[in-house]
Design a protein around this motif. Structure first.
Motif, mmCIF file in Angstrom:
data_model
loop_
_atom_site.group_PDB
_atom_site.id
_atom_site.type_symbol
_atom_site.label_atom_id
_atom_site.label_comp_id
_atom_site.label_asym_id
_atom_site.label_seq_id
_atom_site.Cartn_x
_atom_site.Cartn_y
_atom_site.Cartn_z
ATOM 1 N N TYR A 371 0.850 -1.195 0.000
ATOM 2 C CA TYR A 371 0.000 0.000 0.000
ATOM 3 C C TYR A 371 0.881 1.239 0.000
ATOM 4 C CZ TYR A 371 -3.307 3.562 1.560
ATOM 5 O OH TYR A 371 -4.076 4.696 1.667
ATOM 6 N N CYS A 377 -3.644 3.904 -2.699
ATOM 7 C CA CYS A 377 -4.066 2.671 -3.349
ATOM 8 C C CYS A 377 -3.057 1.570 -3.034
ATOM 9 C CB CYS A 377 -4.216 2.837 -4.863
ATOM 10 S SG CYS A 377 -2.672 3.073 -5.725
ATOM 11 N N THR A 378 -3.505 0.352 -3.233
ATOM 12 C CA THR A 378 -2.664 -0.816 -2.999
ATOM 13 C C THR A 378 -2.220 -1.389 -4.331
ATOM 14 O OG1 THR A 378 -3.828 -1.343 -0.949
ATOM 15 C CG2 THR A 378 -2.562 -3.113 -1.963
ATOM 16 N N TYR A 379 -0.915 -1.579 -4.464
ATOM 17 C CA TYR A 379 -0.363 -2.249 -5.636
ATOM 18 C C TYR A 379 -0.233 -3.735 -5.330
ATOM 19 C CZ TYR A 379 1.097 2.040 -8.100
ATOM 20 O OH TYR A 379 1.123 3.231 -8.775
ATOM 21 N N THR A 388 -3.545 -2.244 -9.402
ATOM 22 C CA THR A 388 -3.943 -1.487 -8.213
ATOM 23 C C THR A 388 -5.370 -1.862 -7.862
ATOM 24 O OG1 THR A 388 -4.910 0.427 -9.328
ATOM 25 C CG2 THR A 388 -2.513 0.442 -8.979
ATOM 26 N N VAL A 424 1.033 4.435 -11.647
ATOM 27 C CA VAL A 424 1.187 3.321 -12.578
ATOM 28 C C VAL A 424 1.914 3.745 -13.858
ATOM 29 C CG1 VAL A 424 0.009 1.237 -13.401
ATOM 30 C CG2 VAL A 424 -1.111 2.671 -11.720
#
Length: 854
Positions: A371, A377-379, A388, A424
């Motif tokens: 995170y 956001c969480t990758y 994500t 991203v």
């Protein structure tokens, strides 16, 4: 004391076997007749002061010390083969009720059973009142040794120490007349619950024609059950029913401080609060007779159809993704946990504990989750793609080896590449010539953990190693803590390395400093004072004080983890989540602390044997003669549910190093005279959780002939003997008789074999001096001729006699020869013979021949 059930006869018959149905997420260990119990029909449980568990069954008593069962029957002193209840008393007695009504008791901690001397008084009274078959369901002994007991018939009786019986209260049950609940305190720990016609704060128990099987006080209510119903009677309020119509209650009692339990025939136990709400149930299909919580906070359940069940207190839950290799963990600001698995699967565990599959792995490669607060956001990185949880993705050819977890945006690394990602999108790429295990950015510099230590790129220049021995190990993870301004590095070899990039100072925390293992794969920073280390052998928590000192505590599979190899850790609110190769474990923070609470193992010496003879009574110290020096000790301790107990021990004064064993027997043979202390402790996972230690002082006295008084007597005797010899003019026959007498007396007193120690060709050799025949000089060397062989030693012959421990036994007869006196077979005026070897006597040594007396 709570009352016991009324009709125990019901437990003896009409019980059908049921299948075992356990409560969810609870593992029970089952002990049955095949494991050592006398019977599968068990009525009560008790733990004595030594920690030993006792079980009352329809085929006698049994106790269990954690390793074996021991059975007791009529021949051992029981008054009946069927024993119902244990009533432990304040005075140390444990009273037992039986099927035939004859009481007996034993002292807490002993195995000697004593029949109650007034059993006939009880028997005669029951016959007179026609109460045969009425069982005692509550019992207590007062300070005057008077016995108080309440019976299933409704009678409360008392027998004083002289055998006089008094009826305190009698309401013959069942009855429809109003009867009131009362409690009489008997001693500090026990009391009697009984019915009386006198009113109390509780409403009367009326309107039910069934016999009352039991009632007991719990908090501010009375719990009452009969043959077909269970009621709760609050103070000054109307009672209410809590059981179903087709449920037959069998037993009941306190479960914990806020809950009580009721067992139903064939339906297991139900745990209630005082409002009658069921909060837990278990052992469905069994008829439970007792629930007992032992000194280890574990519970035992006796049943009348399936033996005894043992439920160990489990502080660590391990039911999440069990069997799945969990590779990485992260959490977002909403308290949701993301889980990356080794097979590529990615899960999210929401705040309600529900698992949601986010991605199914395609290439069976480890998934990495992380995170990032800046992007909220969480990758999750898997299958050569960055995803994500907001729905974005990016192709990442070659995959990802590691993602930074101490930077605001992702820095991902793999074989020779470093990428900085924002939204991203790749913002920076460095192509390197080494394998990158982790990356951290600080003050504009990139620090890389690699196979060959930490490398840093300052100002965008070439990555170079840091000149520090501790920073040249392999590192798999690195995190920067901004308040302490240090890096925490996970090394494979020296534990956790702490590095200050501003001062260049380093330190390490390894096994010698309390860490569970030197192989660390991940570090997790909880706050400025607390970090966690995931190792090859357990999860470690390291807490730092202001002065720089630290404390390490760790948990392993022996504490409840599903595996010892830990991959990652994450803390969500007050729960610690641990990634292992066998699923995800979770533990509350307060339970983590509780694991290290001091424990009681009831460690003691159960018996001692001296020269293979077991001592009749325990002793606090041993004082032994010199010839009673073969000692055997049997250690007793209990730790139910854990692995085989390991002890460390030493005989202080004989050896200072600890010895380790899982055997309960410790043996010592031929202990030399001296003062010693036997010390024994219990270890768990090579750690001490208890201050308990067996300490036994031992003294082995010296042989009488080595004592000062005996030596003085011998010297005085020798002096007198020599004087007498002079008196009778023995010296006129042989002026060397004194020397010969001294030699013979010394040999008599000091029988112990003597050794001469020397070096030959670099080897240290020890030979008994009584095997030496003679010594021959050869310049700076001499030949030591023994019965077996000849030894060559670099030494002047003149120094030999001063080096042997028994110089009186040797005599120099030539500048090149020294002989042992007792080996001489013949002598002439100029020679002696030893083993047919002629040895010359020098002119200056002729007088020495007179010292050889045949």
């Amino acid at each position: 004391m709570p009352l016991k059930p009324v009709c125990r006869l019901i437990l003896l018959v009409f019980l059908l076997p049921y299948s075992i149905v356990m409560a969810q997420n609870v593992t029970l260990k089952n002990f049955k007749q095949k494991n050592g119990l006398p019977s599968n029909e068990v009525y009560d449980i008790f733990q004595d002061k030594n920690g030993v568990m006792w079980f009352a069954t329809d085929r006698g008593l049994a106790n269990y010390n954690g390793s074996k069962f021991k059975k007791f029957e009529l021949k051992d002193g029981l008054t009946d083969i069927t024993v119902f209840d244990f009533f432990p008393q304040e005075n140390g007695q444990v009273w037992c009720t039986t099927f035939n009504g004859k009481l007996f008791y034993f002292k807490n901690g002993s195995e000697k059973f004593i029949p109650y001397r007034y059993n006939n008084v009880i028997e005669n009274y029951l016959k007179e009142k026609k109460l045969s078959g009425s069982l005692i369901i509550s019992l207590a002994v007062d300070a005057q040794n008077a016995l108080h007991f309440f019976m299933a018939s409704g009678f409360y009786l008392k027998i004083d120490q002289k055998g006089t019986l008094t009826c305190i209260s009698k309401i013959k049950l069942p009855t429809e007349e109003p009867r009131y609940f009362h409690y009489q305190k008997i001693n500090k720990k026990q009391g009697i619950e009984y019915f009386s016609e006198q009113k109390s704060a509780f409403p009367p128990y009326v309107g039910i024609k069934e016999s009352v099987k039991r009632f007991f006080s719990f908090k501010d209510v009375k719990v009452v059950y009969s043959e077909r119903s269970v009621w709760i009677y609050p103070k000054n309020k109307n009672p209410f029913l809590i059981s179903g119509e087709k449920s037959e209650p069998l037993e009941s009692g306190e479960y914990d401080a806020d809950h009580f339990w009721i067992s139903y025939r064939g339906k297991g136990i139900f745990v209630y609060d005082t409002n009658g709400t069921v909060v837990k149930r278990g052992l469905n299909g069994h008829s439970v007779s007792r629930v007992f919580k032992d000194n280890f906070n574990s519970r035992w359940f006796s049943t009348v159809d399936g033996g005894v069940f043992y439920e160990q207190e489990e502080k660590i839950a391990k039911n999440i993704l069990k069997g799945t290799y969990v590779h990485s963990l992260t959490r977002n600001e909403d308290g949701e946990l993301f889980i990356g698995c080794y097979n590529g699967d990615v899960y999210k565990r929401n705040k309600k504990g529900v698992l949601v599959l986010l991605h199914r792995g395609l290439t069976n490669k480890p998934a990495i989750v992380q995170y990032y607060k800046a992007e909220k956001c969480t990758y999750y990185m898997v299958d050569e793609t960055l995803y994500t949880d907001t729905g974005k993705k990016m192709i990442c050819t070659g995959g990802v080896l590691k993602a930074s977890d101490d930077t605001p945006v992702p820095i991902i690394s793999r074989f020779g590449l470093l990428n900085v990602i924002e939204d991203v999108q790749v913002r920076k790429v460095d192509t390197l010539m080494f394998r990158i295990h982790d990356v951290s950015e600080h003050d504009g510099n990139y620090y890389c953990a690699s196979m060959k230590g930490i490398k840093v790129s300052k100002g965008g220049k070439k990555y170079v190693a840091i000149n520090n021995r501790l920073l040249n190990y392999r590192f798999d993870d690195m995190d920067y803590e901004p308040e302490r301004k240090v890096f925490y590095l996970a090394s494979l070899g020296v534990g956790v390395v702490v590095y200050n990039p501003h001062t260049g100072k380093t330190m390490y925390i390894d096994k010698s400093k309390g860490l569970s293992d030197d192989l660390v794969t991940e570090v997790y920073i909880e706050d400025k004072n607390t970090i966690w280390a995931c190792t090859n052998y357990g999860l470690n928590r390291i807490t730092f004080d202001k002065d720089g000192t630290f404390k390490v505590r760790y948990i392993t599979a022996s504490d409840g983890l599903s595996e010892n190899q830990i991959r990652d850790v994450e803390i969500v609110n007050d729960t610690i989540y641990v990634a292992t190769a066998n699923g995800l474990c979770s533990i509350a923070k307060n339970n983590f602390e509780a694991i290290f609470d001091k424990r009681k193992y009831f460690l003691r010496l159960s018996s001692i044997a001296v020269n293979n003879t077991v001592l009749d009574t325990p002793t606090k110290q041993l004082a032994l003669s010199y010839d009673k020096n073969q000692l055997d000790f049997w250690i007793e301790s209990v730790a139910y549910g854990r692995k085989e107990q390991v002890y460390r021990y030493k005989l202080k004064g004989l050896h200072e190093n600890w010895n380790y064993t899982s055997d309960r027997k410790i043996a010592y043979e031929f202990i030399p005279p001296g003062h010693y202390e036997l010390q024994v402790q219990v270890l768990e996972d090579n750690r001490l959780f208890s201050d308990e230690m067996v300490r036994l002082p031992i003294t082995v006295r010296n042989p009488f002939w080595t004592t000062w008084w005996f030596i003085i007597i011998v010297i005085a005797g020798l002096t007198a003997l020599i004087y007498l010899f002079f008196r009778i003019r023995v010296l006129t026959y042989n002026k060397d008789i004194i020397r010969e007498l001294l030699r013979l007396w010394v040999r008599k007193i000091k029988k112990k074999e003597k050794y001469f120690v020397f070096k030959e060709q670099g080897k240290e050799i020890r030979i008994p001096t009584n095997t030496i025949l003679y010594v021959k000089s050869s310049g700076n060397y001499m030949d030591i001729v023994t019965e077996e062989k000849v030894y060559v030693m670099r030494c002047k012959i003149g120094d030999f006699i001063s080096k042997v421990p028994d110089p009186l036994e040797f005599l120099r007869v030539h500048r090149s020869y020294i002989i042992r006196i007792d080996k001489v077979e013949q002598k002439t005026k100029k020679t002696v013979f030893i083993k047919k070897q002629e040895i010359p006597v020098g002119e200056t040594y002729l007088e020495e021949l007179d010292k050889i007396v045949f």
